[in-house]
Design an enzyme around this catalytic site. Sequence first.
Site, PDB file in Angstrom:
ATOM      1  N   ARG A 179      36.758  35.311  45.541  1.00 52.22           N
ATOM      2  CA  ARG A 179      36.191  36.194  44.508  1.00 52.22           C
ATOM      3  C   ARG A 179      36.231  37.678  44.847  1.00 52.22           C
ATOM      4  O   ARG A 179      35.336  38.434  44.450  1.00 52.22           O
ATOM      5  CB  ARG A 179      34.745  35.776  44.186  1.00 52.22           C
ATOM      6  CG  ARG A 179      34.612  34.363  43.652  1.00 52.22           C
ATOM      7  CD  ARG A 179      35.322  34.165  42.319  1.00 52.22           C
ATOM      8  NE  ARG A 179      35.201  32.774  41.890  1.00 52.22           N
ATOM      9  CZ  ARG A 179      36.132  31.848  42.101  1.00 52.22           C
ATOM     10  NH1 ARG A 179      37.281  32.174  42.693  1.00 52.22           N
ATOM     11  NH2 ARG A 179      35.945  30.609  41.693  1.00 52.22           N
ATOM     12  N   CYS A 227      29.216  32.143  36.153  1.00 50.55           N
ATOM     13  CA  CYS A 227      28.366  31.771  37.281  1.00 50.55           C
ATOM     14  C   CYS A 227      27.717  33.016  37.879  1.00 50.55           C
ATOM     15  O   CYS A 227      28.411  33.967  38.231  1.00 50.55           O
ATOM     16  CB  CYS A 227      29.187  31.043  38.347  1.00 50.55           C
ATOM     17  SG  CYS A 227      29.597  29.376  37.821  1.00 50.55           S
ATOM     18  N   GLU A 297      27.547  36.496  42.335  1.00 46.87           N
ATOM     19  CA  GLU A 297      29.001  36.588  42.108  1.00 46.87           C
ATOM     20  C   GLU A 297      29.252  37.675  41.063  1.00 46.87           C
ATOM     21  O   GLU A 297      30.216  38.429  41.125  1.00 46.87           O
ATOM     22  CB  GLU A 297      29.524  35.236  41.603  1.00 46.87           C
ATOM     23  CG  GLU A 297      30.999  35.268  41.252  1.00 46.87           C
ATOM     24  CD  GLU A 297      31.578  33.887  40.999  1.00 46.87           C
ATOM     25  OE1 GLU A 297      31.178  32.923  41.683  1.00 46.87           O
ATOM     26  OE2 GLU A 297      32.437  33.777  40.104  1.00 46.87           O
TER      27      GLU A 297
HETATM   28  C1  LIG Z   1      31.655  31.827  30.154  1.00 44.63           C
HETATM   29  C2  LIG Z   1      32.253  32.377  31.418  1.00 44.63           C
HETATM   30  C3  LIG Z   1      33.020  31.572  32.221  1.00 44.63           C
HETATM   31  C4  LIG Z   1      33.583  32.076  33.405  1.00 44.63           C
HETATM   32  N1  LIG Z   1      34.317  31.242  34.192  1.00 44.63           N
HETATM   33  C5  LIG Z   1      34.859  31.723  35.345  1.00 44.63           C
HETATM   34  C6  LIG Z   1      35.627  30.861  36.194  1.00 44.63           C
HETATM   35  O1  LIG Z   1      35.846  29.695  35.910  1.00 44.63           O
HETATM   36  N2  LIG Z   1      36.128  31.399  37.325  1.00 44.63           N
HETATM   37  C7  LIG Z   1      35.931  32.701  37.682  1.00 44.63           C
HETATM   38  O2  LIG Z   1      36.437  33.134  38.743  1.00 44.63           O
HETATM   39  N3  LIG Z   1      35.216  33.525  36.898  1.00 44.63           N
HETATM   40  C8  LIG Z   1      34.683  33.079  35.734  1.00 44.63           C
HETATM   41  N4  LIG Z   1      33.948  33.919  34.950  1.00 44.63           N
HETATM   42  C9  LIG Z   1      33.747  35.323  35.367  1.00 44.63           C
HETATM   43  C10 LIG Z   1      34.812  36.309  34.851  1.00 44.63           C
HETATM   44  O3  LIG Z   1      35.391  35.837  33.637  1.00 44.63           O
HETATM   45  C11 LIG Z   1      35.909  36.559  35.877  1.00 44.63           C
HETATM   46  O4  LIG Z   1      35.404  37.108  37.072  1.00 44.63           O
HETATM   47  C12 LIG Z   1      36.980  37.530  35.325  1.00 44.63           C
HETATM   48  O5  LIG Z   1      38.055  37.586  36.193  1.00 44.63           O
HETATM   49  C13 LIG Z   1      36.447  38.950  35.111  1.00 44.63           C
HETATM   50  O6  LIG Z   1      37.405  39.657  34.365  1.00 44.63           O
HETATM   51  P1  LIG Z   1      37.008  40.863  33.412  1.00 44.63           P
HETATM   52  O7  LIG Z   1      38.254  41.397  32.827  1.00 44.63           O
HETATM   53  O8  LIG Z   1      35.967  40.430  32.444  1.00 44.63           O
HETATM   54  O9  LIG Z   1      36.415  41.896  34.467  1.00 44.63           O
HETATM   55  P2  LIG Z   1      35.057  42.733  34.376  1.00 44.63           P
HETATM   56  O10 LIG Z   1      33.896  41.799  34.331  1.00 44.63           O
HETATM   57  O11 LIG Z   1      35.138  43.751  33.320  1.00 44.63           O
HETATM   58  O12 LIG Z   1      35.096  43.463  35.789  1.00 44.63           O
HETATM   59  C14 LIG Z   1      34.936  42.728  36.974  1.00 44.63           C
HETATM   60  C15 LIG Z   1      35.368  43.608  38.157  1.00 44.63           C
HETATM   61  O13 LIG Z   1      36.762  43.849  38.050  1.00 44.63           O
HETATM   62  C16 LIG Z   1      37.011  45.246  38.080  1.00 44.63           C
HETATM   63  N5  LIG Z   1      38.211  45.508  37.277  1.00 44.63           N
HETATM   64  C17 LIG Z   1      38.427  45.208  35.979  1.00 44.63           C
HETATM   65  N6  LIG Z   1      39.665  45.597  35.612  1.00 44.63           N
HETATM   66  C18 LIG Z   1      40.224  46.134  36.711  1.00 44.63           C
HETATM   67  C19 LIG Z   1      41.493  46.732  36.987  1.00 44.63           C
HETATM   68  N7  LIG Z   1      42.442  46.867  36.055  1.00 44.63           N
HETATM   69  N8  LIG Z   1      41.731  47.194  38.241  1.00 44.63           N
HETATM   70  C20 LIG Z   1      40.786  47.090  39.219  1.00 44.63           C
HETATM   71  N9  LIG Z   1      39.577  46.552  39.018  1.00 44.63           N
HETATM   72  C21 LIG Z   1      39.310  46.081  37.779  1.00 44.63           C
HETATM   73  C22 LIG Z   1      35.748  45.878  37.525  1.00 44.63           C
HETATM   74  O14 LIG Z   1      35.612  47.238  37.946  1.00 44.63           O
HETATM   75  C23 LIG Z   1      34.706  44.989  38.143  1.00 44.63           C
HETATM   76  O15 LIG Z   1      34.488  45.393  39.465  1.00 44.63           O
HETATM   77  C24 LIG Z   1      33.380  33.434  33.758  1.00 44.63           C
HETATM   78  C25 LIG Z   1      32.639  34.270  32.915  1.00 44.63           C
HETATM   79  C26 LIG Z   1      32.081  33.752  31.752  1.00 44.63           C
HETATM   80  C27 LIG Z   1      31.293  34.662  30.863  1.00 44.63           C
END
Ligand SMILES: Cc1cc2nc3c(=O)[nH]c(=O)nc-3n(C[C@H](O)[C@H](O)[C@H](O)COP(=O)(O)OP(=O)(O)OC[C@H]3O[C@@H](n4cnc5c(N)ncnc54)[C@H](O)[C@@H]3O)c2cc1C
Length: 303
Positions: A179, A227, A297
């Site tokens: 992660r 999570c 997380e």
């Molecule tokens: C219903 C649900 C189910 C989920 N299931 C999972 C799962 O099965 N597995 C899992 O790992 N996660 C899961 N997640 C968590 C989440 O979806 C993941 O961590 C996802 O990768 C986050 O992506 P995001 O674009 O929403 O990033 P954000 O939440 O917007 O940002 C997360 C981090 O990434 C950074 N970031 C975003 N874009 C960039 C970029 N271009 N360059 C550098 N840094 C960047 C942000 O600054 C921040 O630090 C779940 C979330 C929800 C709501």
Amino acid sequence: MKGQTHPEALRAQLSEASRVAENEPLAKRTTLGVAGPAEIFIEPSSETDLAQALRYCTANRLPVFVLGRGSNLLIRDGGIRGVVVSLQHEFFSGIEVRGDELCCGAGARLRHVANAARNAGLAGLEFLEGIPGCVGGALRMNAGAMGAMTFEVVEHVRFMDRDGQVEEQPAAEMAAEYRSCPVLRENIALSAVLCGQPDEPDAVRARMEAFRKRRTSSQPYYRSAGCMFKNPAEKPAGQLVDECGLKGHSVGGASVSELHGNFIINDGHATATDVITLIELVRERVREKKGINLQTEVQIVGE
Ligand SMILES: Cc1cc2nc3c(=O)[nH]c(=O)nc-3n(C[C@H](O)[C@H](O)[C@H](O)COP(=O)(O)OP(=O)(O)OC[C@H]3O[C@@H](n4cnc5c(N)ncnc54)[C@H](O)[C@@H]3O)c2cc1C
């Protein structure tokens, strides 16, 4: 020009297609649906504009935060000071299939990447189907599901540093861990090349459908950030929360899901303070009863 505010100066330096806003509400830009505003919000329409904005922020010592689809974030009620950059402009959202490879912009949605791989008859990316983030967020978080992790299917990542310089690195050299991808703490992912293995589209579709069913039966439908806690070595965090009798426990509009102990859900009226208070309560109870220190997380950011 002298006397200009930061948003005015940024508007003047970026092309018209790029968006610059002040006090932009962020709650709707997160899956949990709680957050204060961004002091300055920028949606660049090209890498040139992103580089220009980053150089301006560095020169003026403005903090920069990159927002993906906000699915792993808990933004405090006071919002984010400085500049929030979003790569949701279509310029950053492309997905191009070349043989076994998919070249994906950082703003591309993971679901669309999984669908593109399926349509091209490529296996191995099915696990991305139900993760509600974009490629940039998945790289930063090394998102994983169903026994697979993002960096296992990534070949190269292009990223930009805070001075607007672009670099490309093989994924194997980026030292991604559970992660987290430390290289992307400071650098902004622009795009990545993902790789699949040839397979029948119907077989890929069937696996995606099985994953989707597993998710819908085990995860709550309400607004959440997925999570909340990392799984400690001893036991899954959800099980620990359940064993401590915390399912259904609530603070204001935030509660621990009855369906999955590791999800904190928003009934539509929660504030970030409600969620943070509930997180602390859960951590305290698990520490007391199980002697385990749960780590979040979900990233907690802002004022
Ligand atoms: C219903 C649900 C189910 C989920 N299931 C999972 C799962 O099965 N597995 C899992 O790992 N996660 C899961 N997640 C968590 C989440 O979806 C993941 O961590 C996802 O990768 C986050 O992506 P995001 O674009 O929403 O990033 P954000 O939440 O917007 O940002 C997360 C981090 O990434 C950074 N970031 C975003 N874009 C960039 C970029 N271009 N360059 C550098 N840094 C960047 C942000 O600054 C921040 O630090 C779940 C979330 C929800 C709501």
